[in-house]
Motif scaffolding. Structure first.
Motif, PDB file in Angstrom:
ATOM      1  N   UNK A  44       0.809  -1.224   0.000  1.00  0.00           N
ATOM      2  CA  UNK A  44       0.000   0.000   0.000  1.00  0.00           C
ATOM      3  C   UNK A  44       0.837   1.267   0.000  1.00  0.00           C
ATOM      4  N   UNK A  45       1.964   1.249   0.689  1.00  0.00           N
ATOM      5  CA  UNK A  45       2.687   2.493   0.941  1.00  0.00           C
ATOM      6  C   UNK A  45       4.008   2.643   0.193  1.00  0.00           C
ATOM      7  N   UNK A  46       4.597   1.558  -0.230  1.00  0.00           N
ATOM      8  CA  UNK A  46       5.873   1.640  -0.950  1.00  0.00           C
ATOM      9  C   UNK A  46       5.670   1.322  -2.422  1.00  0.00           C
ATOM     10  N   UNK A  47       4.902   0.275  -2.687  1.00  0.00           N
ATOM     11  CA  UNK A  47       4.675  -0.130  -4.074  1.00  0.00           C
ATOM     12  C   UNK A  47       5.864  -0.893  -4.613  1.00  0.00           C
ATOM     13  N   UNK A  48       6.550  -0.303  -5.546  1.00  0.00           N
ATOM     14  CA  UNK A  48       7.641  -0.998  -6.239  1.00  0.00           C
ATOM     15  C   UNK A  48       8.897  -1.093  -5.363  1.00  0.00           C
ATOM     16  N   UNK A  49       9.418  -2.291  -5.259  1.00  0.00           N
ATOM     17  CA  UNK A  49      10.696  -2.547  -4.583  1.00  0.00           C
ATOM     18  C   UNK A  49      11.627  -3.152  -5.615  1.00  0.00           C
ATOM     19  N   UNK A  50      12.831  -2.609  -5.716  1.00  0.00           N
ATOM     20  CA  UNK A  50      13.784  -3.074  -6.730  1.00  0.00           C
ATOM     21  C   UNK A  50      14.510  -4.352  -6.344  1.00  0.00           C
ATOM     22  N   UNK A  51      14.750  -4.547  -5.038  1.00  0.00           N
ATOM     23  CA  UNK A  51      15.577  -5.667  -4.606  1.00  0.00           C
ATOM     24  C   UNK A  51      15.272  -5.986  -3.148  1.00  0.00           C
ATOM     25  N   UNK A  52      15.314  -7.267  -2.816  1.00  0.00           N
ATOM     26  CA  UNK A  52      15.234  -7.711  -1.425  1.00  0.00           C
ATOM     27  C   UNK A  52      16.527  -8.450  -1.103  1.00  0.00           C
ATOM     28  N   UNK A  53      17.124  -8.103   0.029  1.00  0.00           N
ATOM     29  CA  UNK A  53      18.318  -8.786   0.521  1.00  0.00           C
ATOM     30  C   UNK A  53      17.920  -9.417   1.847  1.00  0.00           C
ATOM     31  N   UNK A  54      18.066 -10.746   1.929  1.00  0.00           N
ATOM     32  CA  UNK A  54      17.498 -11.502   3.038  1.00  0.00           C
ATOM     33  C   UNK A  54      18.555 -12.397   3.674  1.00  0.00           C
ATOM     34  N   UNK A  68       6.336 -10.825   0.757  1.00  0.00           N
ATOM     35  CA  UNK A  68       6.436 -10.615  -0.689  1.00  0.00           C
ATOM     36  C   UNK A  68       5.162 -11.056  -1.405  1.00  0.00           C
ATOM     37  N   UNK A  69       4.481 -12.048  -0.867  1.00  0.00           N
ATOM     38  CA  UNK A  69       3.236 -12.524  -1.461  1.00  0.00           C
ATOM     39  C   UNK A  69       2.136 -11.482  -1.475  1.00  0.00           C
ATOM     40  N   UNK A  70       2.276 -10.443  -0.672  1.00  0.00           N
ATOM     41  CA  UNK A  70       1.291  -9.360  -0.637  1.00  0.00           C
ATOM     42  C   UNK A  70       1.563  -8.287  -1.693  1.00  0.00           C
ATOM     43  N   UNK A  71       2.736  -8.319  -2.301  1.00  0.00           N
ATOM     44  CA  UNK A  71       3.114  -7.310  -3.284  1.00  0.00           C
ATOM     45  C   UNK A  71       2.524  -7.629  -4.655  1.00  0.00           C
ATOM     46  N   UNK A  72       2.259  -6.603  -5.427  1.00  0.00           N
ATOM     47  CA  UNK A  72       1.769  -6.783  -6.788  1.00  0.00           C
ATOM     48  C   UNK A  72       2.852  -7.383  -7.672  1.00  0.00           C
ATOM     49  N   UNK A  73       4.083  -6.945  -7.443  1.00  0.00           N
ATOM     50  CA  UNK A  73       5.220  -7.392  -8.248  1.00  0.00           C
ATOM     51  C   UNK A  73       6.339  -7.812  -7.297  1.00  0.00           C
ATOM     52  N   UNK A  74       6.847  -9.017  -7.471  1.00  0.00           N
ATOM     53  CA  UNK A  74       7.924  -9.518  -6.617  1.00  0.00           C
ATOM     54  C   UNK A  74       9.273  -9.023  -7.122  1.00  0.00           C
TER      55      UNK A  74
END
Length: 169
Positions: A44-54, A68-74
């Protein structure tokens, strides 16, 4: 104006009841409820994320997979062994090595390193209990992280105390 957004996400509540190694500790029932709330807030508040480091720890990877399953785009996800049991300085090295073409990055790691990193980057202590998000704005390239204070854009743990918005000091 911030050029980069760093989202710090502490893994969701883990289950201490089993006889597994710390690296393999799963999420607790509470953690399984917390993680999608964090993901929904990000959507809802960030939208697009370019990269996840886990972190490679099971609880961190599970937290991110659920969120991540809640995001429109992984976004692409990198599992970085340096995220497990890392100090604030070690996490700062991870941030400084992020690719400059990635402007919004989420880092899913552990305490006490994540709390220390938040303080190192902002000059402000930010409590980071499980499933807490801290959204930070950074000026300049990732390699300059920590050289000047990051802006605290929002902090908290969805849904009960989030977002707690900070004003620039």
């Amino acid at each position: 104006m911030s050029e980069r957004t760093l989202i710090l996400l502490r893994h969701a509540k883990s289950d201490w009841s089993g006889e597994v190694s710390d690296l393999e500790r799963p999420l607790a029932e509470r953690g399984l409820r917390q993680a999608p709330l964090a993901g929904a807030w990000l959507a809802r508040n960030i939208g697009h994320i370019d990269l996840a480091v886990v972190s490679p720890a099971h609880r961190a990877r599970s937290t991110w997979e659920i969120a991540e399953g809640e995001l429109t785009e992984s976004p692409p996800t990198v599992v970085d062994s340096r995220g497990y049991a890392a100090s604030a300085d070690e996490l700062l090295d991870v941030v400084r090595e992020l690719p400059d073409e990635d402007h919004t990055v989420v880092l899913v790691v552990h305490n006490p390193g994540i709390t220390g990193l938040a303080e190192l980057l902002t000059g402000t202590w930010i409590p980071m209990p499980t499933s807490t998000l801290a959204v930070l704005g950074l000026a300049g390239p990732w390699s300059d992280a920590g050289r000047r204070p990051a802006e605290i854009l929002a902090t908290g743990r969805p849904p009960e105390d989030f977002p707690h918005r900070h004003r620039a000091q």
